[in-house]
Scaffold this motif. Structure first.
Motif, PDB file in Angstrom:
ATOM      1  N   GLY A  28       0.856  -1.186   0.000  1.00 24.61           N
ATOM      2  CA  GLY A  28       0.000   0.000   0.000  1.00 24.61           C
ATOM      3  C   GLY A  28       0.888   1.230   0.000  1.00 24.61           C
ATOM      4  O   GLY A  28       2.097   1.130   0.173  1.00 24.61           O
ATOM      5  N   PRO A  29       0.356   2.428  -0.230  1.00 29.11           N
ATOM      6  CA  PRO A  29      -1.075   2.681  -0.457  1.00 29.11           C
ATOM      7  C   PRO A  29      -1.486   2.428  -1.912  1.00 29.11           C
ATOM      8  O   PRO A  29      -0.641   2.262  -2.781  1.00 29.11           O
ATOM      9  CB  PRO A  29      -1.200   4.158  -0.119  1.00 29.11           C
ATOM     10  CG  PRO A  29       0.136   4.725  -0.527  1.00 29.11           C
ATOM     11  CD  PRO A  29       1.154   3.660  -0.185  1.00 29.11           C
ATOM     12  N   ARG A  30      -2.794   2.434  -2.131  1.00 28.18           N
ATOM     13  CA  ARG A  30      -3.366   2.337  -3.469  1.00 28.18           C
ATOM     14  C   ARG A  30      -3.630   3.762  -3.947  1.00 28.18           C
ATOM     15  O   ARG A  30      -4.370   4.517  -3.314  1.00 28.18           O
ATOM     16  CB  ARG A  30      -4.668   1.554  -3.441  1.00 28.18           C
ATOM     17  CG  ARG A  30      -4.537   0.149  -2.890  1.00 28.18           C
ATOM     18  CD  ARG A  30      -5.861  -0.401  -2.397  1.00 28.18           C
ATOM     19  NE  ARG A  30      -6.846  -0.517  -3.437  1.00 28.18           N
ATOM     20  CZ  ARG A  30      -7.206  -1.658  -4.026  1.00 28.18           C
ATOM     21  NH1 ARG A  30      -6.625  -2.787  -3.638  1.00 28.18           N
ATOM     22  NH2 ARG A  30      -8.119  -1.698  -4.949  1.00 28.18           N
ATOM     23  N   ARG A  66       0.495   0.755  -6.693  1.00 24.31           N
ATOM     24  CA  ARG A  66       0.531   0.171  -5.353  1.00 24.31           C
ATOM     25  C   ARG A  66       1.915   0.476  -4.773  1.00 24.31           C
ATOM     26  O   ARG A  66       2.931   0.266  -5.439  1.00 24.31           O
ATOM     27  CB  ARG A  66       0.315  -1.333  -5.402  1.00 24.31           C
ATOM     28  CG  ARG A  66      -1.000  -1.758  -6.038  1.00 24.31           C
ATOM     29  CD  ARG A  66      -2.205  -1.476  -5.151  1.00 24.31           C
ATOM     30  NE  ARG A  66      -3.442  -1.872  -5.788  1.00 24.31           N
ATOM     31  CZ  ARG A  66      -3.974  -3.087  -5.688  1.00 24.31           C
ATOM     32  NH1 ARG A  66      -3.367  -4.017  -4.995  1.00 24.31           N
ATOM     33  NH2 ARG A  66      -5.117  -3.358  -6.294  1.00 24.31           N
TER      34      ARG A  66
END
Length: 342
Positions: A28-30, A66
């Motif tokens: 993450g993050p997306r 990602r």
């Protein structure tokens, strides 16, 4: 040679015993486009860590990442050759070289076999050069680097030329993939322009296309972060000087999307045009052309280093392109092709 073989066998045995990598999962993050994120969720099946995707479709460009965003740095491996192909097309247009020109007219290759290979031979993998140097020390060093997660191409330009002069070209005229040939071509174009390869690529491709985060590092200062092998082992950056034109470029999804849009708009078109058969496909100046469904085709190149995989592809008829970059050494070709077909 027996000593080198024994050394390699010991390294493989010890390396296999010591290495116990952990599993990898997309980080993450997306960030970026929600639809592309869902496509990743539904279709990306390999191990992952950082992943960055770009989709150029008509007038729109969308990104999804990602573990970062579209400006994160990745080694793009052999997509570097595709960029060298653009430099060759540009040099021909400028009148600096011709495709039929022998590489020995540009580099000090003396009476070696490769001196008579043409620039087109090199750019279409028909020069007869092997993939890498067959000299004992470079061959063993490359093998040991693969085991240790290091850089197999730490050679300067003079060492590259030495590798080329000592290599045979017995298969000339037949397709045979060659990192050695790709690197030699890029250094020949740089020598003709009176610049280093990194400076030439910056001046003629990256700056005109505002690819501000793309570079060809010659030291650790400009390298991408460590990547990962397919089993999760950390891999050191592949910083390349002599072999930079074949695999040393670092770029981003955002920058390669700018390149893709320029290619869709017709820039460097002569580099993309197929010139010779290459196994079941066709090849231009390093750029491959392969069939898609519905009688369409894609123009593409992929890349890989010890810890990275990359793919760029264009559907010229539909004005659609994709870029996929991963910091794990597992191919992303099928995933990218599925996204391109849409």
């Amino acid at each position: 040679m027996k000593f080198f073989a024994a050394l390699l066998a010991v390294a493989l045995a010890v390396g296999g015993w010591l290495i116990r990598p952990g599993a990898l999962h997309l980080a993450g993050p997306r960030t970026g486009d929600a639809t592309l994120q869902k496509f990743i969720d539904d279709n990306y099946e390999g191990p992952g860590h950082r992943l960055s995707v770009a989709l150029v479709d008509g007038s729109s460009t969308r990104f999804a990442s990602r573990g970062g965003d579209e400006h994160g740095s990745f080694e793009i491996g052999s997509i570097s050759k595709a960029l060298t192909g653009l430099l060759l097309a540009d040099a021909v247009e400028r009148g600096e070289v011709t495709l039929g020109q022998q590489v020995g007219s540009l580099l000090p290759l003396q009476e070696s076999e490769v001196a008579t290979a043409t620039l087109e031979d090199l750019a279409t993998h028909h020069s007869g050069l092997p993939k890498i140097s067959g000299k004992p020390l470079p061959a063993v060093r490359s093998a040991l680097a693969a085991v240790a997660g290091g850089n197999p191409y730490p050679y300067d330009v003079d060492q590259l030329l030495d590798h080329a002069r000592s290599a045979g070209t017995g298969g000339r005229g037949e397709p045979a993939y060659s990192n050695l040939g790709g690197a030699l071509l890029g250094q020949a174009l740089a020598r003709k322009a009176g610049k280093s390869y990194p400076d030439l690529l910056q001046e003629r491709v990256f700056q005109p296309l505002t690819m501000r985060n793309s570079r060809t590092p010659t030291s650790d200062a400009g390298a991408a972060p460590d990547g990962y092998g397919s089993g999760g082992r950390r891999q050191a950056p592949w910083v390349q000087e002599g072999y930079g034109p074949a695999g040393g470029v670092v770029s981003t999804a955002a920058d390669l999307a700018l390149l893709a849009r320029a290619l869709l708009d017709g820039k460097y078109v002569t580099a993309l045009a197929p010139r010779r058969d290459y196994e079941e496909d066709r090849i231009g100046l390093f750029w491959m052309t392969s069939p898609l469904r519905d009688d369409r085709s894609m123009v593409w190149h992929n890349g890989g280093t010890g810890g990275y995989r990359s793919f760029i592809a264009l559907d010229l008829d539909r004005r659609r392109a994709v870029v996929v970059l991963s910091d794990v050494a597992v191919d992303v070709d099928d995933f990218a092709t599925k996204l391109l077909e849409g």
